[in-house]
Design an enzyme around this catalytic site. Structure first.
Site, PDB file in Angstrom:
ATOM      1  CB  ALA A   1      47.976  44.612  44.629  1.00 39.54           C
TER       2      ALA A   1
ATOM      3  N   GLY B   1      45.459  48.969  45.338  1.00 38.60           N
ATOM      4  CA  GLY B   1      46.601  49.465  44.559  1.00 38.60           C
ATOM      5  C   GLY B   1      46.188  50.350  43.391  1.00 38.60           C
TER       6      GLY B   1
ATOM      7  CD  GLU C   1      47.779  51.489  48.070  1.00 39.38           C
ATOM      8  OE1 GLU C   1      47.689  50.384  47.504  1.00 39.38           O
ATOM      9  OE2 GLU C   1      48.354  51.648  49.157  1.00 39.38           O
TER      10      GLU C   1
ATOM     11  CD  GLU D   1      44.314  48.150  50.094  1.00 40.00           C
ATOM     12  OE1 GLU D   1      43.357  48.824  50.523  1.00 40.00           O
ATOM     13  OE2 GLU D   1      44.984  48.470  49.098  1.00 40.00           O
TER      14      GLU D   1
HETATM   15  N1  COA Z   1      43.318  40.778  42.024  1.00 37.90           N
HETATM   16  C1  COA Z   1      43.175  39.677  41.276  1.00 37.90           C
HETATM   17  N2  COA Z   1      42.119  39.438  40.514  1.00 37.90           N
HETATM   18  C2  COA Z   1      41.139  40.360  40.506  1.00 37.90           C
HETATM   19  C3  COA Z   1      41.209  41.531  41.280  1.00 37.90           C
HETATM   20  C4  COA Z   1      42.362  41.719  42.061  1.00 37.90           C
HETATM   21  N3  COA Z   1      42.536  42.812  42.804  1.00 37.90           N
HETATM   22  N4  COA Z   1      40.065  42.253  41.083  1.00 37.90           N
HETATM   23  C5  COA Z   1      39.324  41.542  40.216  1.00 37.90           C
HETATM   24  N5  COA Z   1      39.975  40.414  39.873  1.00 37.90           N
HETATM   25  C6  COA Z   1      39.515  39.370  38.933  1.00 37.90           C
HETATM   26  C7  COA Z   1      38.466  38.466  39.568  1.00 37.90           C
HETATM   27  O1  COA Z   1      39.074  37.467  40.369  1.00 37.90           O
HETATM   28  C8  COA Z   1      37.783  37.925  38.333  1.00 37.90           C
HETATM   29  O2  COA Z   1      38.608  36.927  37.754  1.00 37.90           O
HETATM   30  P1  COA Z   1      37.951  35.552  37.182  1.00 37.90           P
HETATM   31  O3  COA Z   1      36.996  36.016  36.101  1.00 37.90           O
HETATM   32  O4  COA Z   1      39.138  34.812  36.647  1.00 37.90           O
HETATM   33  O5  COA Z   1      37.265  34.904  38.324  1.00 37.90           O
HETATM   34  C9  COA Z   1      37.801  39.113  37.373  1.00 37.90           C
HETATM   35  O6  COA Z   1      38.848  39.977  37.824  1.00 37.90           O
HETATM   36  C10 COA Z   1      36.513  39.901  37.348  1.00 37.90           C
HETATM   37  O7  COA Z   1      36.206  40.283  38.678  1.00 37.90           O
HETATM   38  P2  COA Z   1      34.817  39.936  39.407  1.00 37.90           P
HETATM   39  O8  COA Z   1      35.059  39.939  40.886  1.00 37.90           O
HETATM   40  O9  COA Z   1      34.191  38.732  38.813  1.00 37.90           O
HETATM   41  O10 COA Z   1      33.954  41.231  38.973  1.00 37.90           O
HETATM   42  P3  COA Z   1      32.731  41.867  39.749  1.00 37.90           P
HETATM   43  O11 COA Z   1      32.134  42.873  38.831  1.00 37.90           O
HETATM   44  O12 COA Z   1      31.855  40.806  40.323  1.00 37.90           O
HETATM   45  O13 COA Z   1      33.378  42.642  41.017  1.00 37.90           O
HETATM   46  C11 COA Z   1      35.007  44.062  42.101  1.00 37.90           C
HETATM   47  C12 COA Z   1      34.216  43.746  40.810  1.00 37.90           C
HETATM   48  C13 COA Z   1      36.018  45.151  41.753  1.00 37.90           C
HETATM   49  C14 COA Z   1      34.050  44.566  43.174  1.00 37.90           C
HETATM   50  C15 COA Z   1      35.722  42.775  42.590  1.00 37.90           C
HETATM   51  O14 COA Z   1      36.455  42.222  41.498  1.00 37.90           O
HETATM   52  C16 COA Z   1      36.676  42.986  43.727  1.00 37.90           C
HETATM   53  O15 COA Z   1      36.258  43.144  44.875  1.00 37.90           O
HETATM   54  N6  COA Z   1      38.012  42.969  43.446  1.00 37.90           N
HETATM   55  C17 COA Z   1      39.015  43.051  44.442  1.00 37.90           C
HETATM   56  C18 COA Z   1      39.198  44.477  44.897  1.00 37.90           C
HETATM   57  C19 COA Z   1      40.239  44.534  45.991  1.00 37.90           C
HETATM   58  O16 COA Z   1      40.063  44.027  47.078  1.00 37.90           O
HETATM   59  N7  COA Z   1      41.359  45.203  45.675  1.00 37.90           N
HETATM   60  C20 COA Z   1      42.407  45.429  46.615  1.00 37.90           C
HETATM   61  C21 COA Z   1      43.467  44.404  46.497  1.00 37.90           C
HETATM   62  S1  COA Z   1      44.720  44.673  47.693  1.00 37.90           S
END
Ligand code: COA
Length: 260
Positions: free
Chosen positions: A66, A112, A115, A135
């Protein structure tokens, strides 16, 4: 119908629905959820479509969760509404669609995103896929059915471990757990999903619709679990841990939970 965040194409009675926010790793904001609802409503209505495949654009992510930026400052009430509306509009909607929906998990399927894949009728994955429910690392719990569907698919103990550790599993482990049915190299993923979909189109759509209904009926006793999840998810929004977890993510630093 025109969409901003998803792409829909139809070929050989198969609809391909692609979440298309690659710069945000296809994170699910409210608009994308509404558009996906619209697309699957159309899949249900369109007599020329027999099966749908759901995937993410790019090679990195299916859906990375999400959209954290969108809900980071929500109240308890807004948190509950977010989970309840999302479950009804998209996750339960897909699960109860009378036409099969196959998730083609082409990369990160987190929060999400996992999910969403779990709401689909079954899942295939690329060998690059990474799946998890992170989460609790943000001070919240899965709110789109994850606490219910993950134990259904992988068993209670594995679900507990995945949710509590907030860790990711790779495609081979997901296959071993039964979370995905097949794992193939990235370039073979859509062809495999299409081959399976094609095989399904040879069978009776009416009978398949009834089979989906009957299989889902066996899990109806979990209905209170979904309500509990909505309520517990909302409560997280009133905690200092949630404020710290989401702020830390958006500030790109490690969270330090006060534990309120
Ligand atoms: N919500 C909002 N933005 C998200 C996102 C999310 N769930 N997942 C990734 N993004 C965004 C990042 O903020 C980043 O945006 P920016 O370039 O404007 O800063 C972009 O997507 C790329 O992500 P980034 O974190 O730079 O890539 P990465 O390869 O370093 O890491 C992940 C990849 C998937 C490990 C990392 O993005 C992450 O942990 N995301 C969140 C996962 C999460 O907790 N999901 C559950 C949400 S309830």
């Amino acid at each position: 119908m025109s969409y901003q965040n998803i792409i829909v194409s139809i070929e050989n009675e198969i609809a391909l629905v692609t979440v298309n926010r690659p710069k945000k790793l296809n994170a699910l904001n409210q608009e994308t959820i509404r558009e996906l609802h619209g697309a699957f409503k159309e899949v249900e209505r369109d007599k020329t479509v027999k099966v749908a495949i759901l995937t993410g654009s790019g090679e990195k992510a299916f859906v990375a969760g999400a959209d954290i930026a969108e809900f980071a400052d929500f109240s308890v009430k807004e948190g509950k509404e977010l989970a309840a509306q999302g479950q009804k509009m998209l996750f339960d909607f897909i699960e109860n669609l009378s036409k099969p929906v196959i998730a083609a998990v082409n990369g990160f399927a987190l929060g999400g995103g996992l999910e969403l894949a779990m709401a689909c009728h079954f899942r295939v994955a690329s060998d690059t896929a990474k799946l998890g429910l992170p989460e609790v690392s943000l001070g919240v719990i899965p709110g789109y059915g994850g606490t219910q569907r993950l134990p259904q698919l992988v068993g209670k103990g594995r679900a507990m471990e995945m949710i509590m550790t907030a860790g990711m599993i790779g495609a081979p482990t997901a296959l071993e757990y039964g979370l995905v049915n097949h794992v193939v190299p990235q370039e073979e993923l859509l062809p495999l999903a299409q081959k399976l979909a094609q095989k399904i189109t040879n069978n009776s759509s009416v009978a398949i619709g009834h089979a989906i209904k009957a299989i889902n009926a066996g899990f109806m006793n979990t209905v209170n679990g979904y309500e509990t999840e909505v309520s517990a998810f909302g409560e997280c929004f009133g905690t200092d841990d949630f404020a710290e977890g989401t702020t830390a993510f958006l500030e790109k630093r490690k969270a330090h939970f006060p534990g309120s």
